[in-house]
Design a protein around this motif. Structure first.
Motif, PDB file in Angstrom:
ATOM      1  N   SER A   5       0.803  -1.217   0.000  1.00 12.57           N
ATOM      2  CA  SER A   5       0.000   0.000   0.000  1.00 12.57           C
ATOM      3  C   SER A   5       0.836   1.266   0.000  1.00 12.57           C
ATOM      4  O   SER A   5       0.297   2.354   0.134  1.00 12.57           O
ATOM      5  N   ARG A 113     -16.068  -0.834   2.385  1.00  7.52           N
ATOM      6  CA  ARG A 113     -14.702  -0.993   2.894  1.00  7.52           C
ATOM      7  C   ARG A 113     -13.847  -1.829   1.940  1.00  7.52           C
ATOM      8  O   ARG A 113     -12.672  -1.527   1.711  1.00  7.52           O
ATOM      9  N   THR A 114     -14.452  -2.855   1.357  1.00  8.70           N
ATOM     10  CA  THR A 114     -13.717  -3.667   0.390  1.00  8.70           C
ATOM     11  C   THR A 114     -13.414  -2.852  -0.860  1.00  8.70           C
ATOM     12  O   THR A 114     -12.305  -2.914  -1.401  1.00  8.70           O
ATOM     13  N   ASP A 116     -12.998   0.367  -1.080  1.00  6.95           N
ATOM     14  CA  ASP A 116     -11.936   1.328  -0.768  1.00  6.95           C
ATOM     15  C   ASP A 116     -10.567   0.655  -0.783  1.00  6.95           C
ATOM     16  O   ASP A 116      -9.587   1.204  -1.298  1.00  6.95           O
ATOM     17  N   LEU A 117     -10.488  -0.539  -0.215  1.00  8.46           N
ATOM     18  CA  LEU A 117      -9.228  -1.276  -0.184  1.00  8.46           C
ATOM     19  C   LEU A 117      -8.750  -1.588  -1.600  1.00  8.46           C
ATOM     20  O   LEU A 117      -7.569  -1.400  -1.933  1.00  8.46           O
ATOM     21  N   ASP A 120      -7.595   1.589  -3.502  1.00  9.23           N
ATOM     22  CA  ASP A 120      -6.283   2.025  -3.036  1.00  9.23           C
ATOM     23  C   ASP A 120      -5.178   1.175  -3.648  1.00  9.23           C
ATOM     24  O   ASP A 120      -4.139   1.685  -4.092  1.00  9.23           O
TER      25      ASP A 120
END
Length: 360
Positions: A5, A113-114, A116-117, A120
């Motif tokens: 990340s 949330r998934t 967004d991950l 990113d």
């Protein structure tokens, strides 16, 4: 080389893949192949329906991105979930020296949330891959050029988080076309001293090289004062446009000035058009990919004459519309011209840019 990340790009001899540790459990990152086109098209359509209200990308466009020619200038990452369903797709496109087009598409069906991950991880990959392209070109900085629909707050948030800034707004405009547009009485009055002709074809059916050079040179000069113009070589220009599945040589026009001040016609403007496929059984349309007029010829009806040519041509082919994109803040008065010619805004998109240090 894999990456997690860390968003800081570093030059590398080969661009990395998305690391499994940056993804949800069971997900994999692969380089898509031609066989993946159907899954990718379905993913794009799900995204477009939620972000924009309609799905417009065609199978031919996806096939072109994944073709041998398309892969010469593009790099891809496809993410599949634990059930092998295509869930996200990132592409970087070496558009011109110093400019890389970036597309990140994430399935709207994913929980936030998934999503967004995944976003990113793909924007991080895009930064590394863009830096690698810039490194190969010998640049210190390259521009990452991405975008979003005006109503897609999710994509805009991801772009901002990835270091992008909203730089421009674009109106996607369309004008209806009917058979009456092909009749002489349905056309705009011709402008004195302006003659519009198609790019000439040689005996082998290919366009005359001198006319293609004229189109390229006029566009390069005409767009010098336009937003985010990057110089593109003749070979880059012609190769890129030929990759477009809607490309047709008989959709290219040159406008020339003919008057007493010069014994020979002088190129003043050009229009590069394409076929815009209709959805399902709907008729095809025409699309104005480029319309450029030399500064010295502006105000003489050149752009209006070129628009008339493409509208008449569309009507003669039985098409139902002509579309184009225009800079909402264009300094040339293009918006007023298109509005006066019957074009109306169908939807709005945004450009988002990030200046990416490449290193040396």
């Amino acid at each position: 080389m894999n990456l997690g990340s860390d968003p800081a790009p570093v030059p590398a001899p080969d661009y990395p893949e998305v690391a499994a540790t940056a993804l949800p459990p069971g997900w994999v990152a692969v380089t898509p192949q031609a066989v993946d086109a159907g899954d990718l098209l379905a993913l794009l359509h799900r995204h477009e329906l939620v972000a924009h209200g309609s799905a417009s990308t065609t199978r031919a466009t996806v096939d072109g991105d994944l073709s041998a020619a398309g892969l010469q200038t593009r790099r891809h990452q496809l993410l599949r979930d634990e059930s092998a369903r295509a869930r996200a797709w990132a592409t970087i496109y070496d558009r011109a020296a110093g400019r890389v087009l970036v597309s990140v598409v994430v399935d709207p069906d994913l929980e936030p949330r998934t999503a967004d991950l995944v976003a990113d991880a793909l924007f991080t990959w895009a930064a590394y891959a863009s830096a690698d392209l810039g490194f190969d070109r010998g640049l210190a900085v390259t521009q990452m050029d991405s975008g979003a629909f005006a109503d897609d707050a999710r994509q805009q948030r991801w772009l901002a988080n990835a270091g992008f800034t909203h730089t421009r707004t674009w109106w996607q405009m369309s004008r209806p076309v009917t058979p009456a547009d092909a009749a002489p009485e349905g056309r705009s009055e011709p402008h004195p001293g302006v003659v519009v002709r198609r790019v000439r074809l040689a005996d082998d059916g290919l366009p005359a090289q001198v006319d293609l050079i004229t189109v390229h040179d006029v566009l390069e000069e005409a767009f010098t004062d336009h937003f985010n113009h990057h110089v593109e070589t003749f070979d880059e220009f012609t190769s890129r446009l030929r990759e477009d599945p809607g490309h047709r040589w008989d959709h290219w026009w040159i406008a020339e000035l003919v008057d007493d001040s010069s014994p020979a016609p002088r190129p003043a403007g050009v229009l590069v058009g394409a076929v815009s496929p209709g959805a399902g059984d709907a008729p095809d349309g025409s699309y104005v990919a480029y319309l450029g007029v030399l500064q010295s010829a502006r105000g003489r009806g050149v752009a209006r004459s070129l628009l008339t040519a493409v509208v008449v041509d569309a009507a003669e082919r039985g098409r139902d519309r002509v579309g184009l994109e225009v800079d909402a803040d264009s300094p040339t008065g293009a918006v007023d011209l298109y509005t006066s010619e019957g074009f109306r805004t169908a939807y709005i998109t945004q450009s988002w840019h990030r200046d990416l240090p490449v290193g040396s």
